[in-house]
Design an enzyme around this catalytic site. Sequence first.
Site, PDB file in Angstrom:
ATOM      1  N   ASN A 143       0.839  -1.215   0.000  1.00 37.00           N
ATOM      2  CA  ASN A 143       0.000   0.000   0.000  1.00 37.00           C
ATOM      3  C   ASN A 143       0.871   1.260   0.000  1.00 37.00           C
ATOM      4  OD1 ASN A 143      -2.209  -1.664   0.229  1.00 37.00           O
ATOM      5  ND2 ASN A 143      -2.642  -1.186   2.376  1.00 37.00           N
ATOM      6  N   THR A 171       0.546  10.277  13.744  1.00 41.51           N
ATOM      7  CA  THR A 171      -0.658  10.552  12.956  1.00 41.51           C
ATOM      8  C   THR A 171      -1.870  10.488  13.877  1.00 41.51           C
ATOM      9  OG1 THR A 171      -1.064   8.283  12.223  1.00 41.51           O
ATOM     10  CG2 THR A 171       0.415   9.624  10.858  1.00 41.51           C
ATOM     11  N   LEU A 172      -2.770  11.457  13.692  1.00 41.08           N
ATOM     12  CA  LEU A 172      -3.862  11.682  14.646  1.00 41.08           C
ATOM     13  C   LEU A 172      -5.228  11.608  13.966  1.00 41.08           C
ATOM     14  CD1 LEU A 172      -2.108  14.765  16.297  1.00 41.08           C
ATOM     15  CD2 LEU A 172      -2.360  12.517  17.381  1.00 41.08           C
ATOM     16  N   GLY A 173      -5.359  10.752  12.937  1.00 44.64           N
ATOM     17  CA  GLY A 173      -6.643  10.610  12.235  1.00 44.64           C
ATOM     18  C   GLY A 173      -7.127  11.945  11.700  1.00 44.64           C
ATOM     19  N   ASP A 201      -1.201   4.259   5.736  1.00 50.38           N
ATOM     20  CA  ASP A 201      -0.256   3.834   4.686  1.00 50.38           C
ATOM     21  C   ASP A 201      -0.016   4.969   3.696  1.00 50.38           C
ATOM     22  OD1 ASP A 201      -0.043   1.319   5.800  1.00 50.38           O
ATOM     23  OD2 ASP A 201      -1.627   0.462   4.561  1.00 50.38           O
ATOM     24  N   GLY A 236     -11.541   1.683  -0.185  1.00 51.23           N
ATOM     25  CA  GLY A 236     -10.431   0.778  -0.482  1.00 51.23           C
ATOM     26  C   GLY A 236      -9.111   1.301   0.057  1.00 51.23           C
TER      27      GLY A 236
HETATM   28  P1  ADP Z   1      -4.111   4.889  10.655  1.00 51.03           P
HETATM   29  O1  ADP Z   1      -4.827   4.628   9.367  1.00 51.03           O
HETATM   30  O2  ADP Z   1      -2.765   4.244  10.724  1.00 51.03           O
HETATM   31  O3  ADP Z   1      -4.917   4.652  11.905  1.00 51.03           O
HETATM   32  P2  ADP Z   1      -4.632   7.737  11.029  1.00 51.03           P
HETATM   33  O4  ADP Z   1      -6.057   7.382  11.318  1.00 51.03           O
HETATM   34  O5  ADP Z   1      -3.895   8.490  12.071  1.00 51.03           O
HETATM   35  O6  ADP Z   1      -3.756   6.467  10.629  1.00 51.03           O
HETATM   36  O7  ADP Z   1      -4.639   8.587   9.668  1.00 51.03           O
HETATM   37  C1  ADP Z   1      -3.432   8.886   8.990  1.00 51.03           C
HETATM   38  C2  ADP Z   1      -3.546  10.256   8.367  1.00 51.03           C
HETATM   39  O8  ADP Z   1      -4.669  10.276   7.474  1.00 51.03           O
HETATM   40  C3  ADP Z   1      -3.791  11.401   9.342  1.00 51.03           C
HETATM   41  O9  ADP Z   1      -2.574  11.848   9.898  1.00 51.03           O
HETATM   42  C4  ADP Z   1      -4.428  12.441   8.421  1.00 51.03           C
HETATM   43  O10 ADP Z   1      -3.428  13.096   7.677  1.00 51.03           O
HETATM   44  C5  ADP Z   1      -5.252  11.582   7.464  1.00 51.03           C
HETATM   45  N1  ADP Z   1      -6.664  11.432   7.881  1.00 51.03           N
HETATM   46  C6  ADP Z   1      -7.248  10.400   8.524  1.00 51.03           C
HETATM   47  N2  ADP Z   1      -8.570  10.626   8.733  1.00 51.03           N
HETATM   48  C7  ADP Z   1      -8.832  11.842   8.197  1.00 51.03           C
HETATM   49  C8  ADP Z   1      -9.991  12.660   8.062  1.00 51.03           C
HETATM   50  N3  ADP Z   1     -11.193  12.274   8.543  1.00 51.03           N
HETATM   51  N4  ADP Z   1      -9.885  13.867   7.443  1.00 51.03           N
HETATM   52  C9  ADP Z   1      -8.683  14.293   6.953  1.00 51.03           C
HETATM   53  N5  ADP Z   1      -7.558  13.564   7.051  1.00 51.03           N
HETATM   54  C10 ADP Z   1      -7.607  12.353   7.646  1.00 51.03           C
END
Ligand code: ADP
Length: 305
Positions: free
Chosen positions: A48, A219-221, A251, A286
């Site tokens: 990925n 990374t904070l989602g 990824d 995906g």
């Molecule tokens: P993982 O998939 O490993 O749990 P994260 O959830 O932290 O990782 O997401 C990785 C990156 O994806 C974040 O740092 C951000 O840049 C982006 N991202 C994730 N969710 C969102 C969202 N709802 N809106 C904008 N960017 C997002």
Amino acid sequence: MTLMGNPLVAVVGSTNLDLVFVSPNLPRPGETVMGGSFNTHPGGKGANQAATIAKIGGNVSFIGCIGKDAYGASLRQSLESVGVQTQFLREDESLPSGTAAILVGEHGSNMIVVAAGSNKSVAADHVRSAIANARPEVVLAQLEIPVEAVMAASEAPFFVLNPAPACDLSDELLSKCNTITPNETETEFLTGVAPVDEDSCRTASCILLEKGIRNIVITLGERGSYWATPKTGKHFAPPSVKAVDTTGAGDAFSGALAWFLAEGREFGNAVPLANCVAALSTTKHGAQSSMPDLVSVKELAGSLY
Ligand code: ADP
């Protein structure tokens, strides 16, 4: 900022074929459920991340292992179809290609079994000789292959570790990382500190910085990402997007960050750009199929790019 001519990222990692069954009801042990649909998707964190780099126009070589079977041929083909170089993707005679059986029920509930297969055959010697041959600017690895292979990857001068899935890591390995990219769960696993705000991001980062890692990128989602060095710490909010599926967002982020660093960008530019790539990946369903192309990244990033 000086961007380098034709840099290369080597991704050392896993490649799996995801076998996805979608059914209104998930079976209980011993039960057979009729009425499902089926599809296959290329996956594995390594593949990925390599596919992300190729799709955003980066120069990337994948170092890994497939089985000598039809799934392996299809995994190689899907990497090549997006432009990932596969001369160091070895074929293993002893194990089948990595697969994941994914059962998706109503409301997205799921059951997953992963058979690592040939990903277990990624060997330290192979990784060392591939890196010596390819001479990449940046080497990026994750934790779905044997730890010996990750250790061999960490000998590269610029090593980025995406510590996923979370598992115990030696101080020796951590000390060799230029950069580490844990998500919230992995950060808490590695440090015992949940990164809920800037203070806790700094506290968690300090624990990892003490291990000798130069750059911590948490990374904070939907909150974006946080970058820390011994001297500074900075939060980067992501662009606002309409997220429909966050599979593979981590990824997308790690792949993109490794590429932007290989290009010679500073972290203060590479981290928010990686946010853009990862945010775009959440706007489609995906994993590999949701990775954006360079045109959409440039459009969203504007002057950042
Ligand atoms: P993982 O998939 O490993 O749990 P994260 O959830 O932290 O990782 O997401 C990785 C990156 O994806 C974040 O740092 C951000 O840049 C982006 N991202 C994730 N969710 C969102 C969202 N709802 N809106 C904008 N960017 C997002």
